[in-house]
Design an enzyme around this catalytic site. Structure first.
Site, PDB file in Angstrom:
ATOM      1  N   ASP A 165       0.818  -1.222   0.000  1.00 12.97           N
ATOM      2  CA  ASP A 165       0.000   0.000   0.000  1.00 12.97           C
ATOM      3  C   ASP A 165       0.853   1.274   0.000  1.00 12.97           C
ATOM      4  O   ASP A 165       0.485   2.262  -0.642  1.00 12.97           O
ATOM      5  CB  ASP A 165      -0.898   0.052   1.252  1.00 12.97           C
TER       6      ASP A 165
HETATM    7  P1  NAP Z   1       0.912  -4.011   3.067  1.00 11.56           P
HETATM    8  O1  NAP Z   1       0.219  -3.068   2.167  1.00 11.56           O
HETATM    9  O2  NAP Z   1       0.124  -4.677   4.136  1.00 11.56           O
HETATM   10  O3  NAP Z   1       1.555  -5.137   2.114  1.00 11.56           O
HETATM   11  C1  NAP Z   1       2.377  -6.111   2.607  1.00 11.56           C
HETATM   12  C2  NAP Z   1       2.792  -7.039   1.471  1.00 11.56           C
HETATM   13  O4  NAP Z   1       3.784  -7.894   2.002  1.00 11.56           O
HETATM   14  C3  NAP Z   1       1.672  -7.919   0.945  1.00 11.56           C
HETATM   15  O5  NAP Z   1       1.235  -7.486  -0.319  1.00 11.56           O
HETATM   16  C4  NAP Z   1       2.263  -9.334   0.918  1.00 11.56           C
HETATM   17  O6  NAP Z   1       2.199  -9.870  -0.403  1.00 11.56           O
HETATM   18  C5  NAP Z   1       3.720  -9.131   1.328  1.00 11.56           C
HETATM   19  N1  NAP Z   1       4.190 -10.159   2.267  1.00 11.56           N
HETATM   20  C6  NAP Z   1       3.526 -10.726   3.292  1.00 11.56           C
HETATM   21  N2  NAP Z   1       4.283 -11.645   3.907  1.00 11.56           N
HETATM   22  C7  NAP Z   1       5.467 -11.661   3.247  1.00 11.56           C
HETATM   23  C8  NAP Z   1       6.665 -12.411   3.402  1.00 11.56           C
HETATM   24  N3  NAP Z   1       6.803 -13.347   4.372  1.00 11.56           N
HETATM   25  N4  NAP Z   1       7.689 -12.159   2.554  1.00 11.56           N
HETATM   26  C9  NAP Z   1       7.557 -11.238   1.562  1.00 11.56           C
HETATM   27  N5  NAP Z   1       6.451 -10.516   1.376  1.00 11.56           N
HETATM   28  C10 NAP Z   1       5.410 -10.717   2.205  1.00 11.56           C
HETATM   29  O7  NAP Z   1       2.177  -3.356   3.756  1.00 11.56           O
HETATM   30  P2  NAP Z   1       2.722  -1.862   3.772  1.00 11.56           P
HETATM   31  O8  NAP Z   1       3.074  -1.414   2.387  1.00 11.56           O
HETATM   32  O9  NAP Z   1       3.777  -1.847   4.814  1.00 11.56           O
HETATM   33  O10 NAP Z   1       1.487  -0.976   4.199  1.00 11.56           O
HETATM   34  C11 NAP Z   1       0.995  -0.979   5.500  1.00 11.56           C
HETATM   35  C12 NAP Z   1      -0.513  -1.008   5.489  1.00 11.56           C
HETATM   36  O11 NAP Z   1      -0.957  -1.314   6.812  1.00 11.56           O
HETATM   37  C13 NAP Z   1      -1.117   0.325   5.124  1.00 11.56           C
HETATM   38  O12 NAP Z   1      -2.312   0.146   4.426  1.00 11.56           O
HETATM   39  C14 NAP Z   1      -1.393   0.955   6.484  1.00 11.56           C
HETATM   40  O13 NAP Z   1      -2.407   1.910   6.467  1.00 11.56           O
HETATM   41  C15 NAP Z   1      -1.803  -0.274   7.278  1.00 11.56           C
HETATM   42  N6  NAP Z   1      -1.612  -0.173   8.722  1.00 11.56           N
HETATM   43  C16 NAP Z   1      -0.623   0.596   9.233  1.00 11.56           C
HETATM   44  C17 NAP Z   1      -0.472   0.712  10.595  1.00 11.56           C
HETATM   45  C18 NAP Z   1       0.597   1.612  11.156  1.00 11.56           C
HETATM   46  O14 NAP Z   1       0.352   2.281  12.140  1.00 11.56           O
HETATM   47  N7  NAP Z   1       1.779   1.602  10.580  1.00 11.56           N
HETATM   48  C19 NAP Z   1      -1.305  -0.025  11.447  1.00 11.56           C
HETATM   49  C20 NAP Z   1      -2.275  -0.886  10.881  1.00 11.56           C
HETATM   50  C21 NAP Z   1      -2.409  -0.930   9.506  1.00 11.56           C
HETATM   51  P3  NAP Z   1       2.285 -11.456  -0.622  1.00 11.56           P
HETATM   52  O15 NAP Z   1       1.166 -12.051   0.148  1.00 11.56           O
HETATM   53  O16 NAP Z   1       2.167 -11.631  -2.116  1.00 11.56           O
HETATM   54  O17 NAP Z   1       3.624 -11.907  -0.128  1.00 11.56           O
END
Ligand code: NAP
Length: 452
Positions: free
Chosen positions: A379
């Site tokens: 994201d």
């Molecule tokens: P993300 O959008 O959740 O994407 C994570 C990606 O990691 C997934 O597409 C997944 O694809 C891949 N993944 C999962 N396990 C893996 C592994 N073992 N090895 C390699 N890849 C792996 O992560 P982000 O870009 O860090 O974004 C964070 C999101 O979480 C945002 O939408 C944010 O708003 C939200 N959020 C943030 C917080 C905060 O405070 N920081 C709290 C809660 C939610 P695959 O399945 O294809 O591997």
């Protein structure tokens, strides 16, 4: 002695919080604040008119035991829902104190009575709202829930809760029924208010409930004449408010928009997916690309945390630097699953702070980077946030990884990010997908770079 102990506890809370503001001292900060809590709890045993020591100890053993067990067991990636449940308990405890005091019914002055009712309302909302936030993040219930006239019904329930609150405040002998209705409506409002909020906004909401819990505890501290509760509650309330504002800002959304728009709840499939195809790359080619680059920017995300790949990625970066590559880490404020998640993980792996850059600091550098290595992030590098108004992450500032000369994306397959939407970055001409678990891929890259 009790007041002195409470003062010491308050100092420990504040110093602990101060230490939490840097990843270097954050662990120590938690210990300091925890020590403050132990001091405050211990001092409470010596308050006059404290009966029920057996019950107090039993409650501490049950609550402490459950917290100890879950705290040990919880995965780093499940931390937000754990925070939600613990925060909620704080709000619930404040509301329970208010319930007892309101049932007793004799207040030193009317201000305390008003504070008791206000604390009860806020604490109940924080409690039930946090439980819903927990259920959503834990995958126990749908991420968002809508029904007709939702906002109007919420408003009516809130209005009724306030009306019963006022009755409880001003009636001579309010009686158990009015109290019951007041609490039931306040709890119901917490549930209703949280139901429509989309999963992507949950962190902001949890932080808001955290702030509310602090406020409720501070109010009940006044009612009980307990200085430690007043100070701890105020500290939590203000820290929570600041964090809420920071997170809303990081997602570029005013708080009212998070709470009332049902935004972040847009169905994932509603927007047409990006066009083109994803092109794969092998570890050997990716290693060559990076080792012969001038500049590589690494974008870690939630998947890095899942894979626990931080140590390997740092090892890889050190090897690239030995080859003369300029390596930087770009951290999005909401990368991972909680505020500061990536910073803490990278600090744990020993990445020096001067290699870690915030979004505003690094975004202008992507066009000069030969390679952006996106590992487990989705994201936070999704260009759809810039231009697709129907997207649940529209308006969220993103890391401009797509502007790098080449992009290598490490992930296991076609898994989506937290918001559940497809990512156009993966389909760009300059993007190559390197499939596999983050840690395993990092290990392969290290092996390949070694051979060069
Ligand atoms: P993300 O959008 O959740 O994407 C994570 C990606 O990691 C997934 O597409 C997944 O694809 C891949 N993944 C999962 N396990 C893996 C592994 N073992 N090895 C390699 N890849 C792996 O992560 P982000 O870009 O860090 O974004 C964070 C999101 O979480 C945002 O939408 C944010 O708003 C939200 N959020 C943030 C917080 C905060 O405070 N920081 C709290 C809660 C939610 P695959 O399945 O294809 O591997």
């Amino acid at each position: 002695m009790i007041e002195l102990s409470y003062f010491a506890a308050a100092v420990l809370f504040i110093l602990g919080l101060k230490r939490m503001s840097s990843p270097k001292t954050a662990r120590g900060g938690i210990v300091w604040a925890g020590a403050g809590m132990v001091v405050a709890t211990f001092a409470t045993f010596f308050m006059p008119d404290m009966g029920n020591y057996g019950l107090m100890i039993l409650a501490i053993l049950i609550g402490g035991g459950a917290a100890w067990y879950t705290g040990k067991k919880v995965a780093m990636t499940d931390m937000p829902q754990m925070i939600a449940i613990y925060n909620g308990m704080g709000g619930g405890a404040a509301a329970a104190i208010a319930a007892v005091e309101l049932l007793k019914g004799h207040f030193d002055n009317s201000t305390f009575q008003v504070l008791a009712v206000a604390g009860a309302l806020i604490g109940s909302v924080a409690f039930s709202g946090s439980m819903i936030a927990f259920a959503k993040l834990q995958g126990l219930m749908k991420k968002s829930f809508h029904f007709p006239s939702q906002q109007a019904i919420n408003l009516v329930v809130f209005g009724l809760a306030i009306a019963f609150g006022l009755y409880v405040m001003f009636a001579e002998a309010p009686g158990g029924f009015a109290l019951f209705m007041f609490f039931a409506l306040a709890l119901a409002f917490g549930v209703l208010m949280t139901l429509p909020i989309g999963g992507a906004d949950m962190p902001v909401v949890i932080s808001l409930y955290n702030a509310l819990t602090g406020l409720a505890v501070a109010f009940e501290g006044f009612v009980l004449g307990n200085a430690a509760m007043i100070i701890a509650g105020t500290v939590v309330g203000s820290a929570g408010t600041l964090l809420t504002q920071l997170m809303a800002k990081a997602m570029n959304r005013p708080l009212t928009n998070v709470l009332f728009s049902g935004f972040g709840a847009v169905e994932a499939e509603s927007s047409a997916g990006p066009e083109g195809e994803m092109k794969e790359i092998g570890a050997a080619d990716a290693a060559v690309m990076m080792a012969f680059a001038n500049k590589v920017i690494i974008v870690p995300g939630y998947g890095l945390a899942v894979a626990q790949a931080q140590h390997k990625i740092w090892e890889l970066s050190e090897m690239l630097e030995e080859q003369g590559v300029d390596v930087k880490f770009a951290i999005h404020p909401v990368a991972g699953r909680m505020p500061g998640h990536m910073n803490v993980l990278l600090a744990e792996a020993g990445v020096p702070y001067d290699k870690i850059y915030d979004l505003e600091e690094i975004n202008a550098e992507f066009p000069q980077a030969d390679v952006a290595l996106v590992i487990g992030a989705n994201d936070v590098v999704n260009p759809v946030a810039r231009n697709d108004k129907s997207s649940p992450i529209y308006g969220m500032p993103i890391l401009n990884a797509d502007q790098a000369q080449n992009v290598i994306v490490v992930k296991r397959g076609r898994g989506r990010g937290f918001s559940g939407i497809e990512n156009g970055l993966f389909f760009l001409d300059n993007t190559r997908m390197l499939y596999g678990d983050g840690q395993e891929v990092a290990a392969k890259l290290i092996a390949e770079v070694k051979q060069l």
